[in-house]
Write an enzyme that holds these catalytic residues in place. Sequence first.
Site, mmCIF file in Angstrom:
data_model
loop_
_atom_site.group_PDB
_atom_site.id
_atom_site.type_symbol
_atom_site.label_atom_id
_atom_site.label_comp_id
_atom_site.label_asym_id
_atom_site.label_seq_id
_atom_site.Cartn_x
_atom_site.Cartn_y
_atom_site.Cartn_z
ATOM 1 N N LYS A 125 0.820 -1.207 0.000
ATOM 2 C CA LYS A 125 0.000 0.000 0.000
ATOM 3 C C LYS A 125 0.857 1.261 0.000
ATOM 4 C CE LYS A 125 -2.494 3.334 2.132
ATOM 5 N NZ LYS A 125 -2.659 4.116 3.332
ATOM 6 N N ASP A 143 -6.184 -0.281 0.781
ATOM 7 C CA ASP A 143 -5.935 -0.567 2.184
ATOM 8 C C ASP A 143 -7.090 -1.317 2.817
ATOM 9 O OD1 ASP A 143 -7.847 1.470 2.625
ATOM 10 O OD2 ASP A 143 -6.255 2.930 2.332
#
Length: 213
Positions: A125, A143
């Site tokens: 991420k 996420d």
Amino acid sequence: MGRPRTPSGRARETNRRLTLEYPDAVCELDHGNPFELLAATILSAQCTDVRVNMVTPTLFARYPLPEDLAQAAPAELQEIIRSTGFYQNKARSLIGMANALVDRFGGEVPGAMEDLVTVPGVGRKTANVVRSVALGLPGLPVDTHVGRLSRLLGLTTEMDPVKVEMELNPMVPAHERGLFSLRLILHGRRVCVARRPRCEDCVLNDFCPSSEI
DNA sequence: ATCCCGAGGG
DNA sequence: CCCTCTGGAT
């Protein structure tokens, strides 16, 4: 608590191009500085953008370059970033990250995913934030709100972040990859939240299967 | 009480 | 797969 709100942006979808338009974004960093963005993104784990923005001026005044951060005293660094939470992990990650840049990447932030994920404190991420926002490369920061993103995509069982990235990536215009990533993050954080989604503020109601409007 | 702009480690 | 690490918001 029904509060009528004026939608603060709009969304359009044309063929496979999706554009999110929210009014703007919050990160006060120099997005052209990959080192600063990387450090700020490490700090942003489980923490609001507002709070990250409170510590970054002090952080980068004290440690302007990877070389400076690499030699930070852990206790002093922890003190600066304390209010962002996870401060021991984050201090260790920041110092390790800076050392990795200096030792292995010539003091620069690498662009390749394979390189980025070898940097301490950097997962997929964080790597995708840096790639898209700082470097203009393809990358979506998927996420923990991936479940809600799956809802948007009309996927019922697919929760795999990599799959979601693959589905969304081709829909993002190349010239606004960074902006899209920032808005995607804001959307997950401020609109499509877990508990009580703020559908009245959402720009995606027209084609969201879970819209409550 | 519960969830998060995660990542590392067992 | 599980757990830990922190503070803040709701």
